[in-house]
Write an enzyme that holds these catalytic residues in place. Structure first.
Site, PDB file in Angstrom:
ATOM      1  N   ARG A  43      18.144  21.398  16.104  1.00  0.00           N
ATOM      2  CA  ARG A  43      17.037  21.303  17.072  1.00  0.00           C
ATOM      3  C   ARG A  43      17.505  20.633  18.372  1.00  0.00           C
ATOM      4  O   ARG A  43      16.764  19.889  19.006  1.00  0.00           O
ATOM      5  CB  ARG A  43      15.843  20.539  16.504  1.00  0.00           C
ATOM      6  CG  ARG A  43      15.311  21.090  15.213  1.00  0.00           C
ATOM      7  CD  ARG A  43      14.671  22.473  15.376  1.00  0.00           C
ATOM      8  NE  ARG A  43      13.995  22.834  14.153  1.00  0.00           N
ATOM      9  CZ  ARG A  43      14.548  23.526  13.146  1.00  0.00           C
ATOM     10  NH1 ARG A  43      15.793  23.984  13.265  1.00  0.00           N
ATOM     11  NH2 ARG A  43      13.874  23.802  12.063  1.00  0.00           N
ATOM     12  N   SER A  59       6.102  21.274  14.216  1.00  0.00           N
ATOM     13  CA  SER A  59       6.626  19.986  13.730  1.00  0.00           C
ATOM     14  C   SER A  59       6.691  19.011  14.899  1.00  0.00           C
ATOM     15  O   SER A  59       7.336  19.311  15.910  1.00  0.00           O
ATOM     16  CB  SER A  59       8.029  20.161  13.177  1.00  0.00           C
ATOM     17  OG  SER A  59       8.039  21.166  12.199  1.00  0.00           O
ATOM     18  N   GLU A  72      10.387  15.934  18.155  1.00  0.00           N
ATOM     19  CA  GLU A  72      10.994  17.221  18.486  1.00  0.00           C
ATOM     20  C   GLU A  72      10.296  17.793  19.721  1.00  0.00           C
ATOM     21  O   GLU A  72      10.887  18.479  20.542  1.00  0.00           O
ATOM     22  CB  GLU A  72      10.810  18.164  17.292  1.00  0.00           C
ATOM     23  CG  GLU A  72      11.423  19.521  17.513  1.00  0.00           C
ATOM     24  CD  GLU A  72      11.215  20.451  16.316  1.00  0.00           C
ATOM     25  OE1 GLU A  72      11.649  20.112  15.209  1.00  0.00           O
ATOM     26  OE2 GLU A  72      10.619  21.524  16.531  1.00  0.00           O
TER      27      GLU A  72
HETATM   28  P1  FAD Z   1       7.531  25.372  25.983  1.00  0.00           P
HETATM   29  O1  FAD Z   1       6.691  24.541  25.090  1.00  0.00           O
HETATM   30  O2  FAD Z   1       6.866  26.054  27.121  1.00  0.00           O
HETATM   31  O3  FAD Z   1       8.723  24.494  26.537  1.00  0.00           O
HETATM   32  C1  FAD Z   1       9.462  23.661  25.669  1.00  0.00           C
HETATM   33  C2  FAD Z   1      10.553  22.949  26.482  1.00  0.00           C
HETATM   34  O4  FAD Z   1      11.522  23.902  26.933  1.00  0.00           O
HETATM   35  C3  FAD Z   1      10.009  22.278  27.754  1.00  0.00           C
HETATM   36  O5  FAD Z   1      10.763  21.121  27.986  1.00  0.00           O
HETATM   37  C4  FAD Z   1      10.277  23.311  28.826  1.00  0.00           C
HETATM   38  O6  FAD Z   1      10.403  22.768  30.121  1.00  0.00           O
HETATM   39  C5  FAD Z   1      11.595  23.910  28.362  1.00  0.00           C
HETATM   40  N1  FAD Z   1      11.739  25.303  28.766  1.00  0.00           N
HETATM   41  C6  FAD Z   1      10.919  26.335  28.446  1.00  0.00           C
HETATM   42  N2  FAD Z   1      11.391  27.473  28.987  1.00  0.00           N
HETATM   43  C7  FAD Z   1      12.505  27.145  29.678  1.00  0.00           C
HETATM   44  C8  FAD Z   1      13.444  27.892  30.471  1.00  0.00           C
HETATM   45  N3  FAD Z   1      13.326  29.208  30.672  1.00  0.00           N
HETATM   46  N4  FAD Z   1      14.470  27.209  31.032  1.00  0.00           N
HETATM   47  C9  FAD Z   1      14.618  25.881  30.847  1.00  0.00           C
HETATM   48  N5  FAD Z   1      13.770  25.132  30.120  1.00  0.00           N
HETATM   49  C10 FAD Z   1      12.736  25.762  29.530  1.00  0.00           C
HETATM   50  N6  FAD Z   1      10.197  25.635  16.564  1.00  0.00           N
HETATM   51  C11 FAD Z   1      11.249  25.929  15.771  1.00  0.00           C
HETATM   52  O7  FAD Z   1      12.408  25.693  16.162  1.00  0.00           O
HETATM   53  N7  FAD Z   1      11.072  26.496  14.552  1.00  0.00           N
HETATM   54  C12 FAD Z   1       9.851  26.795  14.068  1.00  0.00           C
HETATM   55  O8  FAD Z   1       9.740  27.311  12.958  1.00  0.00           O
HETATM   56  C13 FAD Z   1       8.710  26.482  14.858  1.00  0.00           C
HETATM   57  N8  FAD Z   1       7.465  26.714  14.417  1.00  0.00           N
HETATM   58  C14 FAD Z   1       6.392  26.394  15.177  1.00  0.00           C
HETATM   59  C15 FAD Z   1       5.099  26.649  14.684  1.00  0.00           C
HETATM   60  C16 FAD Z   1       3.973  26.349  15.443  1.00  0.00           C
HETATM   61  C17 FAD Z   1       2.605  26.627  14.879  1.00  0.00           C
HETATM   62  C18 FAD Z   1       4.135  25.813  16.743  1.00  0.00           C
HETATM   63  C19 FAD Z   1       2.940  25.529  17.590  1.00  0.00           C
HETATM   64  C20 FAD Z   1       5.416  25.537  17.235  1.00  0.00           C
HETATM   65  C21 FAD Z   1       6.544  25.825  16.461  1.00  0.00           C
HETATM   66  N9  FAD Z   1       7.852  25.571  16.916  1.00  0.00           N
HETATM   67  C22 FAD Z   1       8.933  25.892  16.133  1.00  0.00           C
HETATM   68  C23 FAD Z   1       8.074  24.947  18.218  1.00  0.00           C
HETATM   69  C24 FAD Z   1       8.106  25.969  19.389  1.00  0.00           C
HETATM   70  O9  FAD Z   1       7.432  27.143  19.068  1.00  0.00           O
HETATM   71  C25 FAD Z   1       9.524  26.311  19.808  1.00  0.00           C
HETATM   72  O10 FAD Z   1      10.225  25.156  20.172  1.00  0.00           O
HETATM   73  C26 FAD Z   1       9.556  27.312  20.968  1.00  0.00           C
HETATM   74  O11 FAD Z   1      10.883  27.700  21.250  1.00  0.00           O
HETATM   75  C27 FAD Z   1       8.916  26.748  22.238  1.00  0.00           C
HETATM   76  O12 FAD Z   1       8.784  27.813  23.151  1.00  0.00           O
HETATM   77  P2  FAD Z   1       7.808  27.720  24.392  1.00  0.00           P
HETATM   78  O13 FAD Z   1       8.101  28.907  25.248  1.00  0.00           O
HETATM   79  O14 FAD Z   1       6.424  27.537  23.947  1.00  0.00           O
HETATM   80  O15 FAD Z   1       8.353  26.409  25.098  1.00  0.00           O
HETATM   81  P1  NAP Z   2       9.422  23.438   3.770  1.00  0.00           P
HETATM   82  O1  NAP Z   2       9.914  24.748   3.267  1.00  0.00           O
HETATM   83  O2  NAP Z   2       8.217  22.805   3.174  1.00  0.00           O
HETATM   84  O3  NAP Z   2      10.601  22.381   3.696  1.00  0.00           O
HETATM   85  C1  NAP Z   2      10.433  21.057   4.201  1.00  0.00           C
HETATM   86  C2  NAP Z   2      11.680  20.668   4.935  1.00  0.00           C
HETATM   87  O4  NAP Z   2      12.786  20.652   4.036  1.00  0.00           O
HETATM   88  C3  NAP Z   2      11.990  21.645   6.031  1.00  0.00           C
HETATM   89  O5  NAP Z   2      11.683  21.042   7.236  1.00  0.00           O
HETATM   90  C4  NAP Z   2      13.443  22.009   5.846  1.00  0.00           C
HETATM   91  O6  NAP Z   2      14.269  21.602   6.903  1.00  0.00           O
HETATM   92  C5  NAP Z   2      13.892  21.327   4.585  1.00  0.00           C
HETATM   93  N1  NAP Z   2      14.381  22.381   3.670  1.00  0.00           N
HETATM   94  C6  NAP Z   2      13.642  23.079   2.775  1.00  0.00           C
HETATM   95  N2  NAP Z   2      14.443  23.920   2.076  1.00  0.00           N
HETATM   96  C7  NAP Z   2      15.684  23.757   2.561  1.00  0.00           C
HETATM   97  C8  NAP Z   2      16.937  24.332   2.264  1.00  0.00           C
HETATM   98  N3  NAP Z   2      17.072  25.252   1.298  1.00  0.00           N
HETATM   99  N4  NAP Z   2      18.020  23.930   2.964  1.00  0.00           N
HETATM  100  C9  NAP Z   2      17.903  23.014   3.923  1.00  0.00           C
HETATM  101  N5  NAP Z   2      16.738  22.423   4.265  1.00  0.00           N
HETATM  102  C10 NAP Z   2      15.654  22.782   3.582  1.00  0.00           C
HETATM  103  O7  NAP Z   2       9.213  23.541   5.357  1.00  0.00           O
HETATM  104  P2  NAP Z   2       8.024  24.155   6.204  1.00  0.00           P
HETATM  105  O8  NAP Z   2       7.361  23.087   6.928  1.00  0.00           O
HETATM  106  O9  NAP Z   2       7.224  25.109   5.378  1.00  0.00           O
HETATM  107  O10 NAP Z   2       8.833  25.009   7.261  1.00  0.00           O
HETATM  108  C11 NAP Z   2       9.571  26.136   6.866  1.00  0.00           C
HETATM  109  C12 NAP Z   2      10.618  26.417   7.927  1.00  0.00           C
HETATM  110  O11 NAP Z   2       9.978  26.671   9.178  1.00  0.00           O
HETATM  111  C13 NAP Z   2      11.568  25.253   8.160  1.00  0.00           C
HETATM  112  O12 NAP Z   2      12.847  25.765   8.410  1.00  0.00           O
HETATM  113  C14 NAP Z   2      11.026  24.571   9.371  1.00  0.00           C
HETATM  114  O13 NAP Z   2      12.035  23.947  10.151  1.00  0.00           O
HETATM  115  C15 NAP Z   2      10.401  25.731  10.140  1.00  0.00           C
HETATM  116  N6  NAP Z   2       9.261  25.247  10.925  1.00  0.00           N
HETATM  117  C16 NAP Z   2       9.536  24.593  12.062  1.00  0.00           C
HETATM  118  C17 NAP Z   2       8.505  24.120  12.860  1.00  0.00           C
HETATM  119  C18 NAP Z   2       8.795  23.446  14.165  1.00  0.00           C
HETATM  120  O14 NAP Z   2       7.885  23.232  14.945  1.00  0.00           O
HETATM  121  N7  NAP Z   2      10.020  23.109  14.434  1.00  0.00           N
HETATM  122  C19 NAP Z   2       7.180  24.310  12.480  1.00  0.00           C
HETATM  123  C20 NAP Z   2       6.945  24.964  11.288  1.00  0.00           C
HETATM  124  C21 NAP Z   2       7.996  25.443  10.505  1.00  0.00           C
HETATM  125  P3  NAP Z   2      14.521  22.482   8.231  1.00  0.00           P
HETATM  126  O15 NAP Z   2      13.371  22.172   9.087  1.00  0.00           O
HETATM  127  O16 NAP Z   2      15.799  21.911   8.717  1.00  0.00           O
HETATM  128  O17 NAP Z   2      14.632  23.920   7.860  1.00  0.00           O
END
Ligand code: FAD
Ligand code: NAP
Length: 337
Positions: free
Chosen positions: A163, A237, A333
């Site tokens: 991340r 998250s 994050e």
């Molecule tokens: P924004 O929120 O608009 O921006 C995020 C940051 O990036 C800000 O600092 C912004 O200035 C910067 N930015 C945006 N675009 C640019 C650009 N073109 N150039 C430079 N900087 C830029 N994330 C995960 O990694 N995995 C997941 O599974 C995941 N699940 C999610 C589930 C839900 C329900 C929600 C609400 C969020 C989740 N996220 C997850 C977080 C999010 O969706 C990601 O981080 C996504 O990439 C953000 O995209 P955005 O366009 O909305 O960014």
């Molecule tokens: P989950 O499956 O309930 O697992 C909880 C956490 O344990 C996750 O965050 C994941 O880390 C870790 N994990 C589970 N299984 C794993 C494996 N086999 N190897 C390594 N790490 C493991 O998680 P969840 O909340 O339902 O999310 C599922 C996936 O979607 C995850 O990868 C999570 O990162 C992603 N997600 C991200 C966001 C966001 O905003 N960033 C929001 C929703 C879901 P990791 O997060 O490192 O995978």
């Protein structure tokens, strides 16, 4: 033209009714050049906004918000095994995933249904279900605010981590990402090992899945577990899963033998932040208009009328109690402004 005092309520997934002092949509590189020539692109008061799904506004934004509308994609190269695709930053990430899945181009199906735009994907090296952007990433182009030049970044230039990328660290606020190039596979190896995926495929009656099945399984799991921002404001998250030295993990494990964990490189262990938050008593607990979600404790939610400050204060409370109970300092994050 810059608009003054523009509402951002529909442009952030927490649904916060904040305003930007100045605002513009950007659909062409030349617009960025003109804005810079006119002295509008100061890095300390500029926010480039994608889908607003990873930002928390603690109040009005006292600067210029640029909404990314750079659209389009093209195939740069193709052979029997793979496709090299260039995608502009304003494309919607999940639409890109569906586009690739439909054509049988594998590599990002596990990243189905992640909200937001393509340009933000490298920012935190988006990841889910055992796959990260860096697994398919080739390079990107970005506009440098200081010089007005377009620079190319290779995979290693981006310094991707868990991340993390260089754009969240030393180059924070210095570049606007314009497009990314990703390499996708025509005969992909599927990654079904993570969490609930194989069970979900089994429940769906699928024995020999393809990438479309995998994408559907991920969409199914996510839709049943995560709150939809259209119904309940959230940014996914809120904290990263902490990666801690093994000796610190052993101390936690001796007090809590049931603690879930995952190996995170030699000498380090990843502990799910959601578990720590649940143990600290915050899962599903509502305080006024804010709380940590009942199905996924890592998701901070706005029950409707919270201010950004209230959300941030709650995040700090949760952070402090996890620190007190486990000695682990959770890092946000989400990008806080
Ligand atoms: P924004 O929120 O608009 O921006 C995020 C940051 O990036 C800000 O600092 C912004 O200035 C910067 N930015 C945006 N675009 C640019 C650009 N073109 N150039 C430079 N900087 C830029 N994330 C995960 O990694 N995995 C997941 O599974 C995941 N699940 C999610 C589930 C839900 C329900 C929600 C609400 C969020 C989740 N996220 C997850 C977080 C999010 O969706 C990601 O981080 C996504 O990439 C953000 O995209 P955005 O366009 O909305 O960014
Ligand atoms: P989950 O499956 O309930 O697992 C909880 C956490 O344990 C996750 O965050 C994941 O880390 C870790 N994990 C589970 N299984 C794993 C494996 N086999 N190897 C390594 N790490 C493991 O998680 P969840 O909340 O339902 O999310 C599922 C996936 O979607 C995850 O990868 C999570 O990162 C992603 N997600 C991200 C966001 C966001 O905003 N960033 C929001 C929703 C879901 P990791 O997060 O490192 O995978």
């Amino acid at each position: 033209m810059l608009l003054k005092n523009q509402p951002l309520g529909d442009l952030n997934t927490f649904g916060l009714r904040v305003h930007a002092r100045e605002f513009s949509r950007v659909s062409e590189l030349d617009q960025l050049r003109r804005l810079r020539d006119d002295g509008h692109l100061e890095s300390d008061s500029l926010l480039i906004l994608g889908g607003g799904s990873n930002v928390l506004f603690t109040g009005d934004y006292d600067g210029l918000v640029l909404k990314n509308d750079l659209k389009g994609m093209e195939i740069l190269a193709e052979d029997a095994e793979s496709i090299l695709l260039r995608v502009r930053a304003g494309e919607v990430w999940h639409q890109l995933v569906l586009h690739c899945v439909e054509r049988g181009w594998g590599g990002i199906e596990n990243l189905s249904l992640i909200p937001g735009q393509v340009g933000a994907a490298p920012m935190q090296n988006i990841g889910a279900y055992g796959v990260e952007l860096r697994d398919v990433f080739h390079s990107l182009r970005a506009f440098e605010l200081d010089s007005g030049e377009v620079r190319e970044f290779s995979h290693s230039d981006c310094e991707f981590g868990y991340r993390e990328s260089v754009f969240k660290k030393s180059l924070k606020g210095k570049f606007i990402i314009l497009s990314i190039d990703i390499r996708l596979q025509k005969n992909p190896v599927l990654n079904t090992s993570y969490g609930a995926i194989s069970q979900t495929l089994e429940d769906m009656g699928i024995q020999d899945p393809d990438i479309a099945d995998l994408s559907r399984a991920v969409i199914h799991i996510r839709s049943s577990k995560l709150p939809d921002p259209a119904e309940l404001g959230n940014a996914g998250s809120f904290f990263k899963n902490p990666v801690i030295p093994d000796n610190e993990f052993e101390q936690i494990k001796s007090a809590h033998p049931e603690v879930p964990s995952y190996p995170a490189g030699e000498g380090f262990t990843k502990v799910p932040a959601g578990w720590l938050i649940e143990q600290a008593g915050w899962k599903g607990k509502r305080m006024g208009e804010v709380g940590m979600h009942a199905r996924q404790a890592l998701v901070l939610v706005n029950y409707g009328h919270a201010s950004g400050n209230e959300l941030w204060e709650h995040a700090r409370r949760v952070q402090a109690s996890v620190l007190e109970q486990f000695g682990i300092e959770l890092s946000p994050e989400v990008n806080v402004y």
